[in-house]
Design an enzyme around this catalytic site. Structure first.
Site, PDB file in Angstrom:
ATOM      1  CG  ASN A  90     -24.387   2.351  -3.842  1.00 55.54           C
ATOM      2  OD1 ASN A  90     -23.408   2.220  -3.121  1.00 55.54           O
ATOM      3  ND2 ASN A  90     -24.954   3.544  -4.065  1.00 55.54           N
ATOM      4  CE1 TYR A 155     -25.592   2.137   6.725  1.00 52.31           C
ATOM      5  CE2 TYR A 155     -23.732   1.689   8.174  1.00 52.31           C
ATOM      6  CZ  TYR A 155     -24.235   1.937   6.908  1.00 52.31           C
ATOM      7  OH  TYR A 155     -23.388   1.962   5.820  1.00 52.31           O
ATOM      8  CE  LYS A 159     -25.305  -0.691   4.461  1.00 55.81           C
ATOM      9  NZ  LYS A 159     -25.559  -0.686   3.009  1.00 55.81           N
TER      10      LYS A 159
HETATM   11  P1  NAD Z   1     -24.718   8.768  -0.132  1.00 58.67           P
HETATM   12  O1  NAD Z   1     -25.620   9.252   0.932  1.00 58.67           O
HETATM   13  O2  NAD Z   1     -23.749   9.709  -0.757  1.00 58.67           O
HETATM   14  O3  NAD Z   1     -25.562   8.066  -1.289  1.00 58.67           O
HETATM   15  C1  NAD Z   1     -26.619   7.209  -0.975  1.00 58.67           C
HETATM   16  C2  NAD Z   1     -27.354   6.852  -2.236  1.00 58.67           C
HETATM   17  O4  NAD Z   1     -28.493   6.079  -1.867  1.00 58.67           O
HETATM   18  C3  NAD Z   1     -27.847   8.075  -2.995  1.00 58.67           C
HETATM   19  O5  NAD Z   1     -27.680   7.893  -4.386  1.00 58.67           O
HETATM   20  C4  NAD Z   1     -29.332   8.120  -2.634  1.00 58.67           C
HETATM   21  O6  NAD Z   1     -30.127   8.660  -3.666  1.00 58.67           O
HETATM   22  C5  NAD Z   1     -29.641   6.645  -2.451  1.00 58.67           C
HETATM   23  N1  NAD Z   1     -30.808   6.501  -1.589  1.00 58.67           N
HETATM   24  C6  NAD Z   1     -30.909   6.819  -0.292  1.00 58.67           C
HETATM   25  N2  NAD Z   1     -32.164   6.614   0.115  1.00 58.67           N
HETATM   26  C7  NAD Z   1     -32.862   6.154  -0.942  1.00 58.67           C
HETATM   27  C8  NAD Z   1     -34.195   5.765  -1.169  1.00 58.67           C
HETATM   28  N3  NAD Z   1     -35.112   5.841  -0.221  1.00 58.67           N
HETATM   29  N4  NAD Z   1     -34.548   5.332  -2.399  1.00 58.67           N
HETATM   30  C9  NAD Z   1     -33.663   5.281  -3.393  1.00 58.67           C
HETATM   31  N5  NAD Z   1     -32.373   5.638  -3.256  1.00 58.67           N
HETATM   32  C10 NAD Z   1     -31.992   6.075  -2.048  1.00 58.67           C
HETATM   33  O7  NAD Z   1     -23.980   7.523   0.503  1.00 58.67           O
HETATM   34  P2  NAD Z   1     -22.707   6.665   0.108  1.00 58.67           P
HETATM   35  O8  NAD Z   1     -21.697   6.911   1.164  1.00 58.67           O
HETATM   36  O9  NAD Z   1     -22.332   6.816  -1.305  1.00 58.67           O
HETATM   37  O10 NAD Z   1     -23.300   5.211   0.410  1.00 58.67           O
HETATM   38  C11 NAD Z   1     -23.552   4.266  -0.593  1.00 58.67           C
HETATM   39  C12 NAD Z   1     -23.624   2.914   0.074  1.00 58.67           C
HETATM   40  O11 NAD Z   1     -22.384   2.631   0.726  1.00 58.67           O
HETATM   41  C13 NAD Z   1     -24.714   2.784   1.141  1.00 58.67           C
HETATM   42  O12 NAD Z   1     -25.334   1.521   1.050  1.00 58.67           O
HETATM   43  C14 NAD Z   1     -23.933   2.883   2.435  1.00 58.67           C
HETATM   44  O13 NAD Z   1     -24.567   2.228   3.496  1.00 58.67           O
HETATM   45  C15 NAD Z   1     -22.624   2.227   2.057  1.00 58.67           C
HETATM   46  N6  NAD Z   1     -21.493   2.591   2.907  1.00 58.67           N
HETATM   47  C16 NAD Z   1     -20.994   3.849   2.897  1.00 58.67           C
HETATM   48  C17 NAD Z   1     -19.907   4.150   3.723  1.00 58.67           C
HETATM   49  C18 NAD Z   1     -19.296   5.502   3.752  1.00 58.67           C
HETATM   50  O14 NAD Z   1     -18.392   5.718   4.581  1.00 58.67           O
HETATM   51  N7  NAD Z   1     -19.689   6.443   2.922  1.00 58.67           N
HETATM   52  C19 NAD Z   1     -19.353   3.164   4.543  1.00 58.67           C
HETATM   53  C20 NAD Z   1     -19.896   1.902   4.531  1.00 58.67           C
HETATM   54  C21 NAD Z   1     -20.969   1.616   3.690  1.00 58.67           C
END
Ligand code: NAD
Length: 247
Positions: A90, A155, A159
């Site tokens: 994730n 990005y 994906k």
């Molecule tokens: P967030 O920024 O709240 O959390 C991201 C997580 O990734 C955190 O736990 C962080 O510690 C971890 N992370 C980031 N960089 C890291 C690194 N270098 N090493 C280890 N861990 C790392 O984001 P989120 O919105 O919860 O996103 C989670 C996933 O969902 C991601 O893959 C993101 O691309 C995807 N996503 C999110 C959305 C959205 O709208 N929030 C939409 C589409 C996809």
């Protein structure tokens, strides 16, 4: 739905990953959450234990872009628990830089976490899943794989790569009973979205037929389903959880 399953969740400290960790615990799994640093991983574990002192949770902080680091941690987990049933990839970073301001380093920093990090974790875990007779790998994709993104091109590139890897590995690992799926969140209420410019987010919400942004718990339900035996015959799928987002 996940009673006694051993689950690793990368990026489990906040946002969608943290909701997945909590849902997996509620469904009976033992969870190892990965954070980027000791401090954030420990804080996330402590917060869960404060709500439920009996939660079967521990934290770890391997470097995802470094295969040796993650492989060492996965080995430790397998030795401790005897198996690894579920891997949720994730962790991810987003971007909104104009392509005219990009440089090669920025591009590869994003690919390193979103693609290489995810692949490293898969490489580390599959020998154990094969040996134990199967497992479930769930990658976090994104709605941007429906229609791209106007800024931060690394990005969506990353994906689309996640989807390619998911569909392909489902074919290759199927004979070993390892299922590989992805969940593609729409706009979800996490720090990642809060940090994006308002002019990027507002028009997107108007494109969601269900007329709201997703909550992390909307996503975690999909992860529980795909991780569970309910999805026994589901592999190679990218499940969009995005309120039927359209362009
Ligand atoms: P967030 O920024 O709240 O959390 C991201 C997580 O990734 C955190 O736990 C962080 O510690 C971890 N992370 C980031 N960089 C890291 C690194 N270098 N090493 C280890 N861990 C790392 O984001 P989120 O919105 O919860 O996103 C989670 C996933 O969902 C991601 O893959 C993101 O691309 C995807 N996503 C999110 C959305 C959205 O709208 N929030 C939409 C589409 C996809």
């Amino acid at each position: 739905m996940l009673k006694d399953k051993i689950a690793v969740v990368t990026g489990g400290t906040r946002g969608i990953g943290n909701a997945v960790v909590r849902s997996f615990l509620e469904n009976g799994a033992q969870v190892i959450l990965f954070g980027s640093r000791e401090e954030t991983a420990t804080k996330a574990v402590d917060a869960i234990k404060k709500d439920n002192p009996d939660a079967k949770i521990e934290g770890a902080w391997p470097k995802l872009a470094d295969f040796e680091s993650i492989s060492k941690e996965i080995k430790r987990i397998e030795e401790k628990y005897g198996r690894i049933d579920i891997l949720v990839n994730n962790a991810g970073v987003t971007d909104s830089t104009s392509v005219y301001e990009y440089d090669a380093k920025k591009f590869s920093d994003i690919i390193d976490i979103n693609v290489k990090g995810l692949f490293n974790a898969i490489l580390a875990v599959i020998p154990y899943m094969k040996k134990q007779g199967g497992g479930s790998i769930i990658n976090t994709s994104s709605m941007v794989t429906k229609f791209g993104q106007t800024l931060g091109v690394a990005y969506p590139t990353s994906k689309f790569a996640v989807n390619g890897l998911t569909v392909s590995l489902a074919r290759e690992l199927g004979p070993d009973k390892i299922r590989v799926n992805a969940v593609a969140p729409g706009i979800t209420n996490t720090d990642m979205v809060k940090n994006l410019p308002k002019e990027m987010i507002d028009p997107l919400i108007n494109m969601i037929p269900l007329r709201r942004i997703g909550e992390p718990e909307d996503l975690s339900k999909a992860f529980v389903f795909l991780a569970s035996d309910q999805a026994d015959f589901v592999s190679g799928e990218v499940l969009y959880v995005d309120g039927a987002m359209i362009v």
